[in-house]
Design a protein around this motif. Structure first.
Motif, PDB file in Angstrom:
ATOM      1  N   LEU A  81      29.764  42.726  35.636  1.00 34.11           N
ATOM      2  CA  LEU A  81      30.298  41.382  35.832  1.00 34.11           C
ATOM      3  C   LEU A  81      31.137  41.002  34.621  1.00 34.11           C
ATOM      4  O   LEU A  81      30.677  41.127  33.475  1.00 34.11           O
ATOM      5  N   ARG A  97      40.196  38.068  39.858  1.00 37.74           N
ATOM      6  CA  ARG A  97      39.175  37.996  40.914  1.00 37.74           C
ATOM      7  C   ARG A  97      39.479  38.982  42.032  1.00 37.74           C
ATOM      8  O   ARG A  97      38.557  39.530  42.647  1.00 37.74           O
ATOM      9  N   SER A 129      34.612  37.164  37.758  1.00 43.35           N
ATOM     10  CA  SER A 129      34.373  35.745  38.024  1.00 43.35           C
ATOM     11  C   SER A 129      35.482  34.900  37.406  1.00 43.35           C
ATOM     12  O   SER A 129      36.096  35.285  36.409  1.00 43.35           O
ATOM     13  N   SER A 130      35.694  33.741  38.006  1.00 48.83           N
ATOM     14  CA  SER A 130      36.750  32.857  37.485  1.00 48.83           C
ATOM     15  C   SER A 130      36.208  31.941  36.406  1.00 48.83           C
ATOM     16  O   SER A 130      35.003  31.848  36.214  1.00 48.83           O
ATOM     17  N   GLN A 178      34.402  38.147  33.215  1.00 52.54           N
ATOM     18  CA  GLN A 178      35.220  36.963  33.511  1.00 52.54           C
ATOM     19  C   GLN A 178      36.680  37.376  33.702  1.00 52.54           C
ATOM     20  O   GLN A 178      37.132  38.390  33.160  1.00 52.54           O
ATOM     21  N   THR A 200      37.778  42.431  42.231  1.00 54.54           N
ATOM     22  CA  THR A 200      36.375  42.572  42.602  1.00 54.54           C
ATOM     23  C   THR A 200      36.235  43.540  43.768  1.00 54.54           C
ATOM     24  O   THR A 200      36.857  43.361  44.814  1.00 54.54           O
ATOM     25  N   THR A 225      32.673  43.094  39.447  1.00 57.91           N
ATOM     26  CA  THR A 225      32.751  41.708  39.900  1.00 57.91           C
ATOM     27  C   THR A 225      33.445  40.890  38.829  1.00 57.91           C
ATOM     28  O   THR A 225      33.014  40.879  37.669  1.00 57.91           O
TER      29      THR A 225
END
Length: 124
Positions: A10, A87, A123-124, A12, A90, A121
């Protein structure tokens, strides 16, 4: 040849990840090693490839300027460095090997050994 993909996680948006693909039960030899990705509900798509012996690379348009594929002879691994992740990146990322001709290097059907995938993944 069995392939082991690792390095997902994960991150950002704007961050980086480095994926690695290692071979067991054989070597990369005269194969091309590629990365593909598949997001839920979407088809598997080409990300990048490198010819193990010659080092010639191919990068998907969405990855140019952000993704780099490289090989490490000492470790017998192929890495995918991904920067400026978005994003839309992902997906589950798979490494694969095959002996594609130049015109087929981005096609799923050109590869016949596949790893199990590693999830990325963003993430915003």
């Amino acid at each position: 040849v069995q392939l082991q993909a690792s390095g997902g996680g994960l991150v950002q948006a704007g961050g980086s990840l480095r994926l690695s693909c290692a071979a067991s039960g054989g070597t990369f030899g005269d194969y091309a090693v590629a990365w593909f990705r598949q997001a839920p509900g979407k088809e598997r798509e080409f990300v990048a490839a490198i010819r193990w012996r010659g080092g010639t690379t191919s990068i998907a348009d969405f990855g140019k300027g952000r993704f780099t594929i490289s090989r490490d002879y000492a470790k017998s691994t192929v890495s995918l460095q991904m920067n400026s992740l978005q994003r839309e990146d992902t997906a589950n990322y798979y490494c694969a090997v095959g002996r594609p001709i130049i015109s087929e290097i981005q096609r799923v059907r050109a590869y016949y050994y596949w790893g199990q995938g590693t999830q990325v993944t963003v993430s915003s």
